[in-house]
Design an enzyme around this catalytic site. Structure first.
Site, mmCIF file in Angstrom:
data_model
loop_
_atom_site.group_PDB
_atom_site.id
_atom_site.type_symbol
_atom_site.label_atom_id
_atom_site.label_comp_id
_atom_site.label_asym_id
_atom_site.label_seq_id
_atom_site.Cartn_x
_atom_site.Cartn_y
_atom_site.Cartn_z
ATOM 1 C CG HIS A 379 -42.457 55.904 -18.476
ATOM 2 N ND1 HIS A 379 -41.675 54.781 -18.600
ATOM 3 C CD2 HIS A 379 -43.592 55.639 -19.163
ATOM 4 C CE1 HIS A 379 -42.309 53.878 -19.337
ATOM 5 N NE2 HIS A 379 -43.488 54.375 -19.686
ATOM 6 C CG ASP A 383 -39.455 50.565 -18.100
ATOM 7 O OD1 ASP A 383 -38.440 49.881 -17.916
ATOM 8 O OD2 ASP A 383 -39.432 51.745 -18.512
#
Lengths: 407, 214
Positions: A379, A383
Site C-alpha cells: 500500500h 492504492d
C-alpha cells in the site's frame, strides 16, 4: 514441367532444417524415393527423398543454408502426370506394446523421467499398470494416463503453502514432550522464514479479490492439452494465468515496480517469479522477459523451471530479477489466500481453484467455471484503485479466452 | 525386435563402413534391426553441422596425440570417442512411423536416462541441447543419420550415442564438444566416484533400449 521441391516437415516441433549436402546436381536423373540431399536438424542428419521420377533442376538453397519448412530448396523437371500424386503424409502409428500381465517385478522401478512426468501431472504411479519389461511403468504409460487423467490423479494434498503462520506476541516457554519429534531448521527453511517475517513486518499489505468466469479458458486448455503433451509439455492453466498477468502488467507499470524508500523504480523488463513447492521448501524461480513469450514459450520455461526446482538444480540466475510473483494456490484446492509479497516487488497474485458454480446470467441460472484472483499489494506504492483496475483487467483477459482463441 | 552385437574395441573407420553395410542389409530385409555396442580408440569425429573452430588443435597435433580425426555424415558438431566410452549404434528401421527425427532422439535419451537410473544416476534432458545431462554436464552425446530406405517406405538409422562410462575426460579439452562452450562433460565414474563395470553398463543399456524400442 518444372516443379518446386520444398523443405519437408521433419518432425512435429521442427520448423527449419539446414542443407548439409546435396546428393544430386542440376541435370542429374532422379528416381522416385531416391535421396536428393541431406538435411540437418539438431542432431539428426536426414536423407530427403524425391517424390518423383525426373531430372534435378536449379538448386536454390545452398549447403549450410538454413531453410524454413515449406520454403523452396530446389526445382525439378518431371513428366506432368507424375505430379498428381499427393505428398505422403503418413500418420505416426503407435507401436502396440506387449503386455506382460504375470511379471510385475519391475512395476515399482520408476525412471526419473517417469517420476517427473507423474509429479507434474499429479499422476499416482501406483495406480498405473506398466507396459514395460517386468511391468515397469514407461513414459508412454504416464502420458497415456495424463490423457485419461481423472482416474489416477493424486488428490490435492498438503503442499507447502507460502502463507506463514502469524506469531503470537509472547510465546510461553515451549513445552516439549518426549513423544514430540524435533526437526532441525534447514537453511532454506530459515531463509524462507526470515524473508516472510521481513516482508510481513515492513510492507503494509492490503488485499483484494475478484472472481473470474473461466469457462472459455477451461474449454480452450482442454482442447490444446493433448497437443502440448505430445510435445512433452504439460499444459496447465498456469501459462494462461501468466500470459494474462504479463499483458496487464504492461498497462500498469506501477504494479511492476520496486519500492526503494526515496523512489519507486518502474521496471522495464517483466520477469515473473513463480512460486514452486518442492521437497518441503518453497522456491520462486523467475521466467525472465515473460512479455516476449507466447503460451507455448511460457509453458516450456515453466516446465524447465519446475524440473530444475524439483531436482535441486536452480542456478542463481534462475531465482533473480523477478518483478512480480504469481502463485498457483488453486493447484492444491485453495479458493482464497492472502499471499505475502515477495520483496522488493510490490504485489503478488494468487490464482485459486477453478470451481463449477451456479451463476445468474440474463436472469437465468447457468453452471460456469469460476475462479478467484487474490492480490496482495504494497500500500505504500499502490492504492486500491490502481490495484483494482489491474485485477479487473487480468480478470477481463482470462474471461476473453474462448475455445476458438488462437494460441 | 533387434539383435545386439558387442564388438569390443574397434577402430572408427571400419565400424562406420560396417554400419553402412548393415543399413543396406536391414533395408533389404536380410537381417533384423541391429544394435552395435562398442568402444573406439581415441577419435575425434566431425558431424555435418561441424564448425572447424570447434577443433582446438591442428591436424598434426591430433596426430601427435594419437587421435584420429574423421569427417562423417551424422548430425551434430564435433565429438570425441575413446576407451571407457560406451558407443551404441542402433541400426533400426523406422518404418511406418512418421519420420519424426526428434522423437527418435528423445527415445534414445529416454533409454539412456533409464539405464543410468539403474546406477542411481539421475540423467536429464536439457532444452535445446540433445543428449543426457547430469547437473548441466553432458554424460551422453547423441548424433544420428536417417537413411532413406531404398526398398520400402521409411528410414533406417545409423550412428547413435556415446555414453561416458570411464572415459578419460581430459581428451574432451581438445575440442569444443558439440560446439557447446558453456556446459562441461562428465562420466559415470566421475559422478559415482569409482570405476564402473562396462559389461554391467552394456547390460542396462541393452535392457533399456529394448524397453523403449520394442
Amino acid at each position: 514441367m518444372t516443379i518446386d521441391i520444398v523443405m519437408p516437415q521433419l518432425g512435429e516441433s521442427v520448423t527449419e532444417g539446414t542443407i548439409s549436402r546435396w546428393l544430386k546436381k542440376p541435370g542429374d536423373e532422379v528416381e522416385e524415393y531416391e535421396p536428393i540431399c541431406e538435411v540437418e536438424t539438431d542432431k539428426v542428419n536426414t536423407e530427403i527423398p524425391s517424390l518423383y521420377n525426373g531430372k534435378m533442376g536449379e538448386i536454390l538453397a545452398q549447403e549450410g543454408q538454413t531453410v524454413a519448412v515449406g520454403e523452396i530448396i530446389c526445382k525439378m523437371e518431371v513428366e506432368s502426370e507424375t505430379v498428381s500424386q499427393a505428398v505422403e503424409s503418413d500418420k505416426p502409428i503407435s507401436k502396440t506394446q506387449e503386455r506382460n500381465e504375470a511379471d510385475t517385478s519391475m512395476k515399482h522401478r520408476y525412471s526419473p523421467a517417469v517420476l517427473r512426468l507423474a509429479q507434474e501431472n499429479q499422476i499416482d504411479l501406483t495406480k498405473l499398470s506398466g507396459s514395460g519389461k517386468g511391468g515397469r511403468i514407461t513414459r508412454k504409460d504416464v502420458l497415456h494416463a495424463v490423457e485419461n487423467k481423472s482416474a489416477v490423479s493424486i488428490p490435492a494434498k498438503n503442499v507447502t503453502a507460502p502463507v506463514e503462520k502469524r506469531k503470537v506476541k509472547e510465546t510461553p516457554p515451549l513445552e516439549i514432550l518426549v513423544e514430540d519429534k524435533i526437526v532441525p531448521v534447514s537453511s532454506i527453511r530459515r531463509t524462507i522464514a526470515e524473508r516472510m517475517v521481513k516482508s510481513k513486518t515492513e510492507i503494509p499489505h492490503a488485499w483484494t479479490m475478484m472472481e473470474a468466469d473461466v469457462s472459455g479458458l477451461v474449454a480452450l486448455r482442454n482442447k490444446y492439452k493433448n497437443d502440448f503433451a505430445a510435445n512433452g509439455i504439460p499444459l496447465t492453466f498456469m501459462p494462461f494465468f501468466i500470459k494474462a498477468t504479463v499483458d496487464t502488467l504492461r498497462e500498469f507499470p506501477y504494479v511492476n515496480s520496486v519500492w526503494a524508500e526515496d523512489k519507486i523504480v518502474l521496471k522495464k523488463d517483466i520477469n515473473i517469479s513463480v512460486a514452486i513447492a518442492a521437497n518441503d521448501a518453497l522456491y520462486v524461480p523467475v521466467i525472465h522477459q515473460a512479455d516476449e513469450k507466447n503460451i507455448f514459450g511460457i509453458a516450456r520455461s515453466l516446465q524447465h523451471l519446475i524440473h530444475k526446482t524439483r531436482n535441486g538444480n536452480l542456478g542463481i540466475a534462475d531465482t533473480q530479477g523477478g518483478t512480480f510473483t504469481v502463485n498457483n494456490t488453486g493447484s492444491f484446492g485453495s479458493i482464497a489466500s492472502q499471499p505475502i509479497i515477495n520483496q522488493p516487488q510490490v504485489a503478488i497474485l494468487s490464482f485459486e481453484s477453478i470451481v463449477k458454480k451456479p451463476v445468474v446470467i440474463d436472469d437465468m441460472i447457468a453452471i460456469r467455471n469460476r475462479m478467484n484472483l487474490c492480490l496482495s499489494l504494497d500500500h505504500r506504492v499502490l492504492d486500491g484503485l490502481t490495484a483494482g483496475q489491474f485485477l479487473a483487467r487480468v480478470k477481463e483477459r482470462l474471461e476473453s479466452y474462448q475455445v476458438d482463441t488462437a494460441l | 525386435m533387434f539383435e545386439v552385437q558387442r564388438l569390443g574395441m574397434v577402430a572408427y573407420q571400419p565400424t562406420w563402413d560396417e554400419q553402412k553395410n548393415i543399413v543396406r542389409s536391414v533395408d533389404e530385409g536380410k537381417i533384423a534391426d541391429q544394435l552395435l555396442l562398442l568402444e573406439h580408440p581415441h577419435t575425434v569425429t566431425m558431424g555435418r553441422g561441424s564448425h572447424l573452430s570447434n577443433l582446438l588443435l591442428s591436424t598434426q597435433d591430433y596426430k601427435a596425440k594419437g587421435i584420429n580425426v574423421v569427417e562423417i555424415d551424422r548430425g551434430g558438431d564435433v565429438t570425441y570417442h575413446g576407451p571407457g566410452q560406451l558407443v551404441g549404434y542402433p541400426i533400426f528401421y523406422l518404418g511406418d512411423q512418421k519420420h519424426d527425427a526428434h522423437s527418435y532422439l528423445r527415445d534414445i535419451e529416454e533409454a539412456l536416462i533409464l539405464a543410468l537410473s539403474s546406477f542411481g544416476i539421475s540423467g536429464e534432458r536439457m532444452e535445446k541441447h540433445t543428449g543426457v545431462w547430469v547437473n548441466e554436464e553432458k554424460v551422453a552425446a547423441i548424433g544420428v543419420k536417417f537413411h532413406k530406405a531404398r526398398n520400402k517406405k521409411g528410414y533406417i538409422t545409423s550412428h547413435g550415442f556415446a555414453l561416458n562410462v570411464n572415459t578419460d575426460l581430459r581428451y574432451f579439452s581438445t575440442i569444443v564438444p558439440c560446439g557447446i562452450l558453456e556446459y562441461g562433460v562428465t562420466s559415470m565414474s566421475r559422478i559415482l566416484g569409482k570405476k564402473v563395470d562396462m559389461d554391467m553398463v552394456m547390460n542396462e543399456v541393452e535392457m533399456a533400449m529394448r524397453e523403449i524400442f520394442t
